[in-house]
Scaffold this motif. Structure first.
Motif, PDB file in Angstrom:
ATOM      1  N   ALA A 194       0.875  -1.220  -0.025  1.00 32.88           N
ATOM      2  CA  ALA A 194      -0.029  -0.146  -0.052  1.00 32.88           C
ATOM      3  C   ALA A 194       0.889   1.256  -0.010  1.00 32.88           C
ATOM      4  O   ALA A 194       2.034   1.269   0.141  1.00 32.88           O
ATOM      5  CB  ALA A 194      -1.015  -0.106   1.292  1.00 32.88           C
ATOM      6  N   LEU A 195       0.304   2.335  -0.130  1.00 32.61           N
ATOM      7  CA  LEU A 195       1.189   3.728  -0.207  1.00 32.61           C
ATOM      8  C   LEU A 195       0.763   4.044   1.161  1.00 32.61           C
ATOM      9  O   LEU A 195      -0.331   4.565   1.567  1.00 32.61           O
ATOM     10  CB  LEU A 195       0.470   4.775  -1.128  1.00 32.61           C
ATOM     11  N   GLU A 196       1.735   4.339   1.810  1.00 40.05           N
ATOM     12  CA  GLU A 196       1.919   4.711   3.287  1.00 40.05           C
ATOM     13  C   GLU A 196       2.568   5.935   3.507  1.00 40.05           C
ATOM     14  O   GLU A 196       3.699   5.878   3.219  1.00 40.05           O
ATOM     15  CB  GLU A 196       2.499   3.540   4.330  1.00 40.05           C
ATOM     16  N   LEU A 197       1.767   6.935   4.012  1.00 36.86           N
ATOM     17  CA  LEU A 197       2.622   8.292   4.522  1.00 36.86           C
ATOM     18  C   LEU A 197       3.351   8.028   5.693  1.00 36.86           C
ATOM     19  O   LEU A 197       2.713   7.579   6.878  1.00 36.86           O
ATOM     20  CB  LEU A 197       1.359   9.214   4.772  1.00 36.86           C
ATOM     21  N   VAL A 198       4.781   8.184   5.578  1.00 35.76           N
ATOM     22  CA  VAL A 198       5.611   8.217   6.774  1.00 35.76           C
ATOM     23  C   VAL A 198       5.656   9.335   7.424  1.00 35.76           C
ATOM     24  O   VAL A 198       5.563   9.351   8.594  1.00 35.76           O
ATOM     25  CB  VAL A 198       7.044   7.826   6.217  1.00 35.76           C
ATOM     26  N   GLN A 199       5.902  10.730   6.756  1.00 33.69           N
ATOM     27  CA  GLN A 199       6.157  11.597   7.317  1.00 33.69           C
ATOM     28  C   GLN A 199       5.547  13.013   6.583  1.00 33.69           C
ATOM     29  O   GLN A 199       5.938  12.952   5.169  1.00 33.69           O
ATOM     30  CB  GLN A 199       7.477  11.809   8.059  1.00 33.69           C
ATOM     31  N   SER A 200       5.446  14.039   7.016  1.00 28.68           N
ATOM     32  CA  SER A 200       5.024  15.286   6.209  1.00 28.68           C
ATOM     33  C   SER A 200       5.697  16.454   6.577  1.00 28.68           C
ATOM     34  O   SER A 200       5.769  16.377   8.096  1.00 28.68           O
ATOM     35  CB  SER A 200       3.676  15.389   5.956  1.00 28.68           C
ATOM     36  N   ALA A 201       6.032  17.398   6.049  1.00 27.23           N
ATOM     37  CA  ALA A 201       6.526  18.956   6.496  1.00 27.23           C
ATOM     38  C   ALA A 201       5.945  19.904   5.723  1.00 27.23           C
ATOM     39  O   ALA A 201       5.721  19.674   4.497  1.00 27.23           O
ATOM     40  CB  ALA A 201       8.175  18.981   6.767  1.00 27.23           C
ATOM     41  N   ALA A 260      -0.093  14.984  -2.966  1.00 28.82           N
ATOM     42  CA  ALA A 260       1.120  14.226  -2.608  1.00 28.82           C
ATOM     43  C   ALA A 260       0.761  12.688  -2.964  1.00 28.82           C
ATOM     44  O   ALA A 260       1.729  11.980  -3.440  1.00 28.82           O
ATOM     45  CB  ALA A 260       1.799  14.664  -1.153  1.00 28.82           C
ATOM     46  N   MET A 261      -0.091  12.119  -2.197  1.00 27.00           N
ATOM     47  CA  MET A 261      -0.541  10.913  -2.581  1.00 27.00           C
ATOM     48  C   MET A 261      -0.635  10.439  -3.871  1.00 27.00           C
ATOM     49  O   MET A 261      -0.087   9.186  -4.533  1.00 27.00           O
ATOM     50  CB  MET A 261      -1.889  10.116  -2.028  1.00 27.00           C
ATOM     51  N   GLY A 262      -1.402  11.254  -4.692  1.00 24.45           N
ATOM     52  CA  GLY A 262      -1.334  11.128  -6.221  1.00 24.45           C
ATOM     53  C   GLY A 262      -0.136  11.047  -6.955  1.00 24.45           C
ATOM     54  O   GLY A 262       0.199  10.374  -8.114  1.00 24.45           O
ATOM     55  N   ALA A 263       0.847  12.226  -6.428  1.00 23.35           N
ATOM     56  CA  ALA A 263       2.126  12.240  -7.077  1.00 23.35           C
ATOM     57  C   ALA A 263       2.913  10.877  -6.691  1.00 23.35           C
ATOM     58  O   ALA A 263       3.606  10.397  -7.593  1.00 23.35           O
ATOM     59  CB  ALA A 263       2.850  13.274  -6.236  1.00 23.35           C
ATOM     60  N   ALA A 264       2.544  10.560  -5.608  1.00 23.65           N
ATOM     61  CA  ALA A 264       3.497   9.141  -5.257  1.00 23.65           C
ATOM     62  C   ALA A 264       3.087   7.881  -6.009  1.00 23.65           C
ATOM     63  O   ALA A 264       3.739   7.046  -6.400  1.00 23.65           O
ATOM     64  CB  ALA A 264       3.085   8.819  -3.715  1.00 23.65           C
ATOM     65  N   ALA A 265       1.719   7.923  -6.322  1.00 17.67           N
ATOM     66  CA  ALA A 265       1.151   6.898  -7.045  1.00 17.67           C
ATOM     67  C   ALA A 265       1.670   6.740  -8.387  1.00 17.67           C
ATOM     68  O   ALA A 265       1.775   5.623  -9.062  1.00 17.67           O
ATOM     69  CB  ALA A 265      -0.432   7.044  -7.018  1.00 17.67           C
ATOM     70  N   VAL A 266       1.614   7.831  -9.070  1.00 15.22           N
ATOM     71  CA  VAL A 266       2.097   7.908 -10.424  1.00 15.22           C
ATOM     72  C   VAL A 266       3.404   7.522 -10.583  1.00 15.22           C
ATOM     73  O   VAL A 266       4.067   6.829 -11.479  1.00 15.22           O
ATOM     74  CB  VAL A 266       1.989   9.212 -11.086  1.00 15.22           C
TER      75      VAL A 266
END
Length: 532
Positions: free
Chosen positions: A26-33, A469-475
């Motif tokens: 899965a796509l898992e968000l680890v950290q954001s800033a 950001a999730m969409g950017a990671a997905a592509v």
């Protein structure tokens, strides 16, 4: 599936959100800033930003994430971007901007638009030849003063010395890709948003005819790439600046209008999502190239090849909530009630100030005692194009208090979304269940109101504020083969909550909505008189 990391930069209107994702099953968000930056609103309708602010904010947030997570740059498999769209960043051959970037909000190019498209024999107020050729070639038309063609023409007309230095026309993320890789590219969705892109089947490149028709130099336009395509490696200079390592793969990514839907999991034909951030929109995935000129809704090129988003934009959405917070709420509901400051940082703003504000109005009655607010604080684009339109509080009485006004603002924002949703339905059916995303979607109160006002079932994904950001990671994951089929993205983005409409409340909202739709036509001339 072996795990790896993807670094994404979501370049918004008011700040950057940098995220690092772990990808395995899965796509898992680890950290954001996050880091905020400014936008300059000029007296002539201009809206500008300093491109160096985006670049330096990337540096600061990257350092913060690497420090917090202890992730080594060597384990980052790809970098990508999601960004605001229809900006204009003009650079020289060395990718240095020659003037401040012109935001999508910039509306100073009224004369250029009138010279360029509002003359001669007209259809729907647009030059017939340019309208018909644009619709045939690109599937849409530059009919808004905020479209980048007119920004480009404004610089050419008003700043000839600056214009003479121009080598490249970029959108926001394309400028940052160039700074990262020394490659001049534009993704298909950004290219489409210039309305100079040939989107017909089998074409997919710049249109020399449209460039000639609108007076745009074809040599200013960069190479077109796919969202999931590797553009190049991070240069040594960029790597040292960002605190990363040389040659990390940099991918095309996409604009917010493309990737927010992907990050919402709305990736299959017929899926609808609603976004509410600073601006807002409604988008439905379709394979049809469709346009509604009268309503200013069109099929825009998305991140997935061969698919479009039937898209209608709301100029100011969450921006209205910021306005009401700053100018109505602060002195009424006393955000300093506990004698401690709770306004530090953008996340704190969303998690405390707005939730505190919404909590203060939760017991006000649906329909706001008949008070209606129009959310056109910076003009409007869909379903009518009018940079002179403004906000209205309508039907105030002696019994109207600030909490009622605040609720009316929230309802007005959502009435406008319903208006676009219903007009969208006339061409491309919207889904019965809608993914609601963006910072505003973090409020359960607003999610329920949206269900009540639209009559739709509303779903919220995990981390709705990070879907770009999730969409950017997905592509990127799709580009490197970690995701085999585009449809798989939906199953990798879990639903957190679901709301169904309260039909008793919808009856109240139906009445108010009818009046809401009448307010623009009734006041169009008044806006023109007051905002010349």
């Amino acid at each position: 599936m072996e795990s790896g990391y993807i670094l994404t930069y979501d370049i918004g209107t008011t700040g950057v959100k940098t995220c690092i994702f772990r990808i395995s099953e899965a796509l898992e968000l680890v950290q954001s800033a996050s880091k905020e930056y400014s936008i300059q609103l000029l007296d002539n309708g201009g809206a500008e930003q300093n491109p160096d602010d985006w670049w330096s904010s990337m540096k600061d947030t990257t350092a913060q994430i690497l420090t917090q997570t202890k992730i080594q740059p060597e384990s980052i498999q790809g970098i990508s971007f999601c960004s605001q769209m229809q900006g204009l960043v003009l650079t020289d051959a060395k990718f240095q901007s020659v003037r401040p970037a012109m935001s999508y909000m910039d509306q100073r190019a009224t004369k250029e638009m009138k010279r360029g498209i509002v003359h001669g024999f007209k259809i729907e107020g647009i030059n017939a030849v340019k309208l018909l050729l644009s619709l045939w070639i690109t599937g849409a038309v530059a009919a808004s003063v905020k479209d980048p063609i007119w920004k480009y023409k404004w610089v050419e007309k008003n700043e000839p010395e600056v214009f003479s230095k121009v080598k490249w026309w970029f959108d926001v993320k394309e400028y940052l890709i160039a700074r990262s890789t020394n490659e001049a590219v534009m993704t298909r969705d950004s290219a489409f948003a210039t309305f100079l892109y040939n989107s017909r089947v089998g074409k997919g490149n710049w249109s020399p005819l449209l460039c000639k028709l609108f007076g745009v130099r074809l040599d200013h336009l960069p190479k077109i790439v796919n969202s999931s395509e590797r553009v190049g490696g991070l240069t040594k200079e960029a790597a040292e600046y960002l605190g990363l390592i040389e040659n990390i793969s940099v991918f095309g990514g996409g604009g917010d209008a493309s990737l927010i839907g992907v990050g919402a999991g709305a990736v299959s034909e017929g899926d609808t999502h609603i976004y509410a951030g600073t601006s807002g929109w409604i988008g439905t995935v379709t394979k049809k190239r469709t346009v509604d000129i009268g309503a200013r809704i069109a099929s825009i090129v998305g991140a997935r090849e061969g698919y479009y988003n039937y898209f209608g934009e709301q100029e100011t959405s969450g921006k209205c909530l910021q306005w009401v917070r700053d100018h109505l709420a602060l002195d009424e509901i006393d955000l300093y009630l506990e004698k401690k400051k709770i306004t530090d940082g953008p996340d704190a703003v969303y998690e405390s100030l707005f939730e505190f504000m919404f909590d203060s109005i939760k017991d006000t009655e649906p329909g706001s005692q008949g008070v209606i607010f129009t959310p056109w604080l910076h003009g409007n684009r869909c379903p009518f194009e009018d940079p002179k339109a403004r906000g209205i509080f309508f039907n105030i009485s002696l019994h109207t208090g600030k909490r009622t006004l605040i609720r009316a603002v929230v309802e007005g924002i959502l009435f406008h979304k319903r208006w676009i949703l219903e007009l969208s339905d006339t061409k491309i059916p919207t889904s019965d269940t809608i993914r609601f995303v963006g910072g505003v979607a973090r409020s359960a109160f607003i999610c329920q109101l949206l269900a009540d006002i639209t009559g739709k079932t509303i779903e919220r994904v995990v981390h709705p504020e990070n879907v770009g950001a999730m969409g950017a990671a997905a592509v990127v994951a799709f580009g490197i083969g970690k995701i085999k089929r585009f449809e798989e993205i939906k199953s990798m983005i879990p639903i957190q909550d679901r709301w169904t409409p309260n039909l008793k409340h919808k009856e109240i909202y139906d009445k108010n909505f009818k009046v809401f739709k009448n307010l623009y036509k009734a006041n169009q001339n008044n806006f023109a008189i007051l905002n010349t």
